[in-house]
Design a protein around this motif. Structure first.
Motif, mmCIF file in Angstrom:
data_model
loop_
_atom_site.group_PDB
_atom_site.id
_atom_site.type_symbol
_atom_site.label_atom_id
_atom_site.label_comp_id
_atom_site.label_asym_id
_atom_site.label_seq_id
_atom_site.Cartn_x
_atom_site.Cartn_y
_atom_site.Cartn_z
ATOM 1 N N GLU A 167 19.559 -31.484 -6.357
ATOM 2 C CA GLU A 167 20.533 -31.298 -7.442
ATOM 3 C C GLU A 167 21.734 -30.472 -6.998
ATOM 4 O O GLU A 167 22.806 -30.574 -7.595
ATOM 5 C CB GLU A 167 19.867 -30.650 -8.654
ATOM 6 C CG GLU A 167 18.923 -31.560 -9.404
ATOM 7 C CD GLU A 167 17.542 -31.677 -8.771
ATOM 8 O OE1 GLU A 167 16.783 -32.559 -9.182
ATOM 9 O OE2 GLU A 167 17.225 -30.895 -7.857
ATOM 10 N N VAL A 168 21.590 -29.675 -5.966
ATOM 11 C CA VAL A 168 22.720 -28.911 -5.432
ATOM 12 C C VAL A 168 23.745 -29.882 -4.846
ATOM 13 O O VAL A 168 24.953 -29.720 -5.030
ATOM 14 C CB VAL A 168 22.242 -27.903 -4.363
ATOM 15 C CG1 VAL A 168 23.427 -27.219 -3.699
ATOM 16 C CG2 VAL A 168 21.309 -26.876 -4.971
ATOM 17 N N LYS A 169 23.249 -30.928 -4.167
ATOM 18 C CA LYS A 169 24.127 -31.900 -3.512
ATOM 19 C C LYS A 169 24.868 -32.771 -4.523
ATOM 20 O O LYS A 169 25.887 -33.365 -4.182
ATOM 21 C CB LYS A 169 23.314 -32.792 -2.573
ATOM 22 C CG LYS A 169 22.641 -32.036 -1.460
ATOM 23 C CD LYS A 169 21.796 -32.992 -0.645
ATOM 24 C CE LYS A 169 20.726 -32.269 0.118
ATOM 25 N NZ LYS A 169 19.802 -33.208 0.761
ATOM 26 N N LEU A 203 28.903 -32.209 -19.559
ATOM 27 C CA LEU A 203 27.602 -32.839 -19.789
ATOM 28 C C LEU A 203 26.921 -33.183 -18.463
ATOM 29 O O LEU A 203 25.711 -32.970 -18.301
ATOM 30 C CB LEU A 203 27.767 -34.085 -20.652
ATOM 31 C CG LEU A 203 26.476 -34.760 -21.115
ATOM 32 C CD1 LEU A 203 25.649 -33.806 -21.967
ATOM 33 C CD2 LEU A 203 26.793 -36.019 -21.891
ATOM 34 N N TYR A 204 27.678 -33.674 -17.502
ATOM 35 C CA TYR A 204 27.138 -33.966 -16.173
ATOM 36 C C TYR A 204 26.592 -32.687 -15.529
ATOM 37 O O TYR A 204 25.487 -32.675 -14.996
ATOM 38 C CB TYR A 204 28.219 -34.604 -15.295
ATOM 39 C CG TYR A 204 27.805 -34.808 -13.864
ATOM 40 C CD1 TYR A 204 26.833 -35.741 -13.529
ATOM 41 C CD2 TYR A 204 28.381 -34.062 -12.840
ATOM 42 C CE1 TYR A 204 26.447 -35.936 -12.212
ATOM 43 C CE2 TYR A 204 28.007 -34.245 -11.529
ATOM 44 C CZ TYR A 204 27.042 -35.181 -11.212
ATOM 45 O OH TYR A 204 26.659 -35.354 -9.901
ATOM 46 N N SER A 205 27.363 -31.625 -15.595
ATOM 47 C CA SER A 205 26.926 -30.349 -15.034
ATOM 48 C C SER A 205 25.658 -29.854 -15.721
ATOM 49 O O SER A 205 24.731 -29.363 -15.073
ATOM 50 C CB SER A 205 28.050 -29.313 -15.184
ATOM 51 O OG SER A 205 27.656 -28.067 -14.669
ATOM 52 N N PHE A 206 25.594 -30.000 -17.037
ATOM 53 C CA PHE A 206 24.429 -29.578 -17.808
ATOM 54 C C PHE A 206 23.180 -30.348 -17.384
ATOM 55 O O PHE A 206 22.125 -29.760 -17.138
ATOM 56 C CB PHE A 206 24.691 -29.771 -19.308
ATOM 57 C CG PHE A 206 23.537 -29.384 -20.186
ATOM 58 C CD1 PHE A 206 23.331 -28.063 -20.535
ATOM 59 C CD2 PHE A 206 22.642 -30.345 -20.655
ATOM 60 C CE1 PHE A 206 22.260 -27.704 -21.343
ATOM 61 C CE2 PHE A 206 21.571 -29.992 -21.456
ATOM 62 C CZ PHE A 206 21.380 -28.663 -21.800
ATOM 63 N N VAL A 207 23.292 -31.664 -17.280
ATOM 64 C CA VAL A 207 22.140 -32.505 -16.923
ATOM 65 C C VAL A 207 21.651 -32.184 -15.511
ATOM 66 O O VAL A 207 20.449 -32.029 -15.274
ATOM 67 C CB VAL A 207 22.491 -34.007 -17.072
ATOM 68 C CG1 VAL A 207 21.423 -34.890 -16.453
ATOM 69 C CG2 VAL A 207 22.694 -34.349 -18.535
ATOM 70 N N VAL A 208 22.574 -32.048 -14.572
ATOM 71 C CA VAL A 208 22.189 -31.740 -13.184
ATOM 72 C C VAL A 208 21.516 -30.373 -13.111
ATOM 73 O O VAL A 208 20.489 -30.206 -12.434
ATOM 74 C CB VAL A 208 23.416 -31.812 -12.247
ATOM 75 C CG1 VAL A 208 23.097 -31.247 -10.876
ATOM 76 C CG2 VAL A 208 23.905 -33.245 -12.128
ATOM 77 N N VAL A 232 14.122 -27.891 -13.961
ATOM 78 C CA VAL A 232 12.843 -28.537 -14.244
ATOM 79 C C VAL A 232 12.092 -28.891 -12.960
ATOM 80 O O VAL A 232 10.885 -28.687 -12.864
ATOM 81 C CB VAL A 232 13.051 -29.801 -15.119
ATOM 82 C CG1 VAL A 232 11.786 -30.626 -15.210
ATOM 83 C CG2 VAL A 232 13.514 -29.397 -16.512
ATOM 84 N N ASN A 233 12.795 -29.406 -11.965
ATOM 85 C CA ASN A 233 12.137 -29.844 -10.732
ATOM 86 C C ASN A 233 11.878 -28.726 -9.738
ATOM 87 O O ASN A 233 11.092 -28.894 -8.814
ATOM 88 C CB ASN A 233 12.951 -30.948 -10.065
ATOM 89 C CG ASN A 233 12.952 -32.214 -10.880
ATOM 90 O OD1 ASN A 233 11.982 -32.539 -11.555
ATOM 91 N ND2 ASN A 233 14.052 -32.940 -10.841
ATOM 92 N N GLY A 234 12.553 -27.613 -9.883
ATOM 93 C CA GLY A 234 12.332 -26.485 -8.992
ATOM 94 C C GLY A 234 13.027 -26.645 -7.652
ATOM 95 O O GLY A 234 13.596 -27.688 -7.335
ATOM 96 N N GLY A 246 20.332 -21.676 -14.171
ATOM 97 C CA GLY A 246 20.337 -21.168 -15.547
ATOM 98 C C GLY A 246 21.741 -20.809 -16.004
ATOM 99 O O GLY A 246 22.144 -21.111 -17.133
ATOM 100 N N THR A 247 22.498 -20.174 -15.115
ATOM 101 C CA THR A 247 23.893 -19.848 -15.424
ATOM 102 C C THR A 247 24.708 -21.123 -15.640
ATOM 103 O O THR A 247 25.521 -21.202 -16.563
ATOM 104 C CB THR A 247 24.511 -19.008 -14.287
ATOM 105 O OG1 THR A 247 23.731 -17.820 -14.119
ATOM 106 C CG2 THR A 247 25.947 -18.638 -14.587
ATOM 107 N N LEU A 248 24.469 -22.129 -14.803
ATOM 108 C CA LEU A 248 25.186 -23.402 -14.968
ATOM 109 C C LEU A 248 24.847 -24.070 -16.298
ATOM 110 O O LEU A 248 25.722 -24.679 -16.925
ATOM 111 C CB LEU A 248 24.858 -24.348 -13.806
ATOM 112 C CG LEU A 248 25.600 -24.078 -12.506
ATOM 113 C CD1 LEU A 248 25.035 -24.914 -11.374
ATOM 114 C CD2 LEU A 248 27.080 -24.342 -12.672
ATOM 115 N N VAL A 249 23.597 -23.953 -16.741
ATOM 116 C CA VAL A 249 23.215 -24.529 -18.042
ATOM 117 C C VAL A 249 24.003 -23.847 -19.158
ATOM 118 O O VAL A 249 24.570 -24.512 -20.036
ATOM 119 C CB VAL A 249 21.694 -24.400 -18.279
ATOM 120 C CG1 VAL A 249 21.342 -24.655 -19.737
ATOM 121 C CG2 VAL A 249 20.932 -25.354 -17.377
ATOM 122 N N VAL A 250 24.069 -22.527 -19.128
ATOM 123 C CA VAL A 250 24.781 -21.777 -20.175
ATOM 124 C C VAL A 250 26.280 -22.071 -20.130
ATOM 125 O O VAL A 250 26.900 -22.365 -21.161
ATOM 126 C CB VAL A 250 24.513 -20.259 -20.033
ATOM 127 C CG1 VAL A 250 25.408 -19.457 -20.958
ATOM 128 C CG2 VAL A 250 23.047 -19.951 -20.289
#
Length: 185
Positions: free
Chosen positions: A46-48, A97-102, A108-110, A155-159
């Protein structure tokens, strides 16, 4: 509040959020503050995807720059300018929304890490229970503190992406009001 002032507030709020989003994503490329994991292709997938740079960063920054520059010239004081702000706000919302989903997938996947002495992989994939069971974080032995890094930055990216999404949706509504009723300064 008039539509132009609302747009100015939203644009000003999006700048730091886009910056935070990009910085968080870039930091995720360097677990343990080393480039060795990038060279060896041992990064969390997900970083990539670069959700923080592309989605929450550039796509949201395009909206903020458009609103900032058009407000400076007084272009948003007409209905056409406000209509264009709806389109740019939709682009920003899609990016957020893309940033949130990623970021959610990353949480979730760790992390991708070394565990069981020699195995590289994702020991927490398919189970987000690790987020509440901090004692399991020591499962990852390399890179050092990768679980903390991923949880903190994703977590910061989600917020941040949630806030960006709300602001972009507000700008879409603001632009619609300005387009229908006429923009007020």
């Amino acid at each position: 509040m008039c539509t132009a002032k609302c747009s100015r507030f939203i644009a000003g709020s999006l700048y730091p959020l886009a910056f935070i989003s990009m910085v968080c994503n870039v930091l995720l490329f360097f677990p343990d503050w080393s480039v060795k994991y990038v060279k060896d292709d041992r990064l969390t997938p997900e970083v990539k995807y670069m959700g923080g740079v592309v989605g929450g960063g550039v796509m949201v920054l395009v909206l903020a720059l458009f609103m900032h520059l058009t407000l400076r010239q007084g272009c948003c004081a007409n209905r056409c300018g406000m209509f264009l702000s709806i389109a740019f706000a939709a682009l920003g919302a899609a990016g957020a929304l893309y940033s949130f989903v990623v970021a959610m997938l990353g949480l979730v996947n760790g992390p991708y890490c070394k565990y069981r002495l020699i195995v590289w992989g994702r020991p927490f994939k398919g189970s987000s229970e690790y987020l509440t069971q901090i004692d399991k974080w020591s499962t990852c032995t390399e890179p050092k503190n990768v679980v903390e890094l991923n949880v903190g930055l994703f977590g910061t990216l989600v917020v941040v992406s949630s806030l960006e999404l709300v602001l972009c949706l507000c700008q879409m509504i603001n632009g619609l009001v300005g387009c229908i009723c006429g923009a007020n300064k």
